[in-house]
Design a protein around this motif. Structure first.
Motif, PDB file in Angstrom:
ATOM      1  N   GLU B  92       1.266   9.575  38.098  1.00 17.15           N
ATOM      2  CA  GLU B  92       2.431   9.859  37.521  1.00 17.15           C
ATOM      3  C   GLU B  92       3.513  10.581  38.392  1.00 17.15           C
ATOM      4  O   GLU B  92       4.903  10.127  38.828  1.00 17.15           O
ATOM      5  CB  GLU B  92       2.202  10.525  36.361  1.00 17.15           C
ATOM      6  CG  GLU B  92       1.862   9.532  35.332  1.00 17.15           C
ATOM      7  CD  GLU B  92       2.728   8.429  34.870  1.00 17.15           C
ATOM      8  OE1 GLU B  92       3.528   8.756  34.620  1.00 17.15           O
ATOM      9  OE2 GLU B  92       2.489   7.306  35.027  1.00 17.15           O
ATOM     10  N   SER B  93       2.796  11.915  39.214  1.00 15.38           N
ATOM     11  CA  SER B  93       3.806  12.557  40.162  1.00 15.38           C
ATOM     12  C   SER B  93       4.567  11.627  40.678  1.00 15.38           C
ATOM     13  O   SER B  93       5.159  12.212  41.771  1.00 15.38           O
ATOM     14  CB  SER B  93       2.971  14.084  40.598  1.00 15.38           C
ATOM     15  OG  SER B  93       1.354  13.506  41.436  1.00 15.38           O
ATOM     16  N   LYS B  95       5.044   8.335  41.262  1.00  9.40           N
ATOM     17  CA  LYS B  95       5.962   7.735  41.154  1.00  9.40           C
ATOM     18  C   LYS B  95       7.867   8.768  40.767  1.00  9.40           C
ATOM     19  O   LYS B  95       8.211   8.043  40.168  1.00  9.40           O
ATOM     20  CB  LYS B  95       5.783   7.640  38.980  1.00  9.40           C
ATOM     21  CG  LYS B  95       4.805   5.842  39.549  1.00  9.40           C
ATOM     22  CD  LYS B  95       4.874   5.380  38.493  1.00  9.40           C
ATOM     23  CE  LYS B  95       3.346   3.951  39.142  1.00  9.40           C
ATOM     24  NZ  LYS B  95       2.929   3.756  37.791  1.00  9.40           N
ATOM     25  N   ASN B  96       7.439  10.009  39.670  1.00 10.41           N
ATOM     26  CA  ASN B  96       8.643  10.628  39.631  1.00 10.41           C
ATOM     27  C   ASN B  96       9.252  11.696  41.179  1.00 10.41           C
ATOM     28  O   ASN B  96       8.359  11.332  42.088  1.00 10.41           O
ATOM     29  CB  ASN B  96       8.221  11.477  39.160  1.00 10.41           C
ATOM     30  CG  ASN B  96       7.565  10.539  37.421  1.00 10.41           C
ATOM     31  OD1 ASN B  96       7.814  10.057  37.008  1.00 10.41           O
ATOM     32  ND2 ASN B  96       6.669  11.931  36.636  1.00 10.41           N
TER      33      ASN B  96
END
Lengths: 96, 96
Positions: B92-93, B95-96
């Motif tokens: 997630e980190s 992708k952001n």
């Protein structure tokens, strides 16, 4: 300081992403990437199997959602199963 | 040469036996041994939980066969779940 267990968990994540990022979906292993991971990281296990279809069989076993790719959760199931088998072997040899 | 993945698998086995061999059944973690392992190896996870009963709850969750001890297979389930959670956070980190 990172503990031995945390370091092992980090290694599992790193190894997966080293191979999964090579082509297609960066966060999943294609069959080519899985084969490359098995050859690079588990060559002794692969060599011990005489079955020429071993990679195809592992892929088919791991790919629970049948999308032709192995995600991290599916990969961890393989590592867990192999580690339990190694531990059983280790414990048996300690007991004898 | 031992690969990074093989080395990680070896660490999981070593960490478990370092703690499981301290008392009683050498191949299983008692509640005291599990607490000691969590404090020694996963202190950040333990500190992040505000629940004073966290060790009791983990023990109860892991001890599938209800013998009051955690065997290697039950331990690997915990490590797998934690590693998948860490990986999800990492992805997630990224992708952001």
């Amino acid at each position: 300081m990172v503990s031995q267990l945390e370091s092992a968990m980090e290694s599992l994540i790193k190894v997966f992403h080293t191979y999964s990022s090579k082509e297609g979906d960066k966060y999943k292993l294609s069959k080519v990437e899985l084969k490359s991971l098995l050859q690079g990281e588990l060559s002794d296990f692969l060599a011990a199997s005489k079955d020429p279809l071993v990679v195809e069989k592992i892929m088919s076993d791991l790919d629970e959602n049948r999308d032709g790719e192995v995600d991290f959760q599916e990969f961890v199931v393989l590592v867990a199963a192999l580690t339990v088998a190694c531990n059983d072997f280790f414990v048996e040899s300690m007991k004898n």
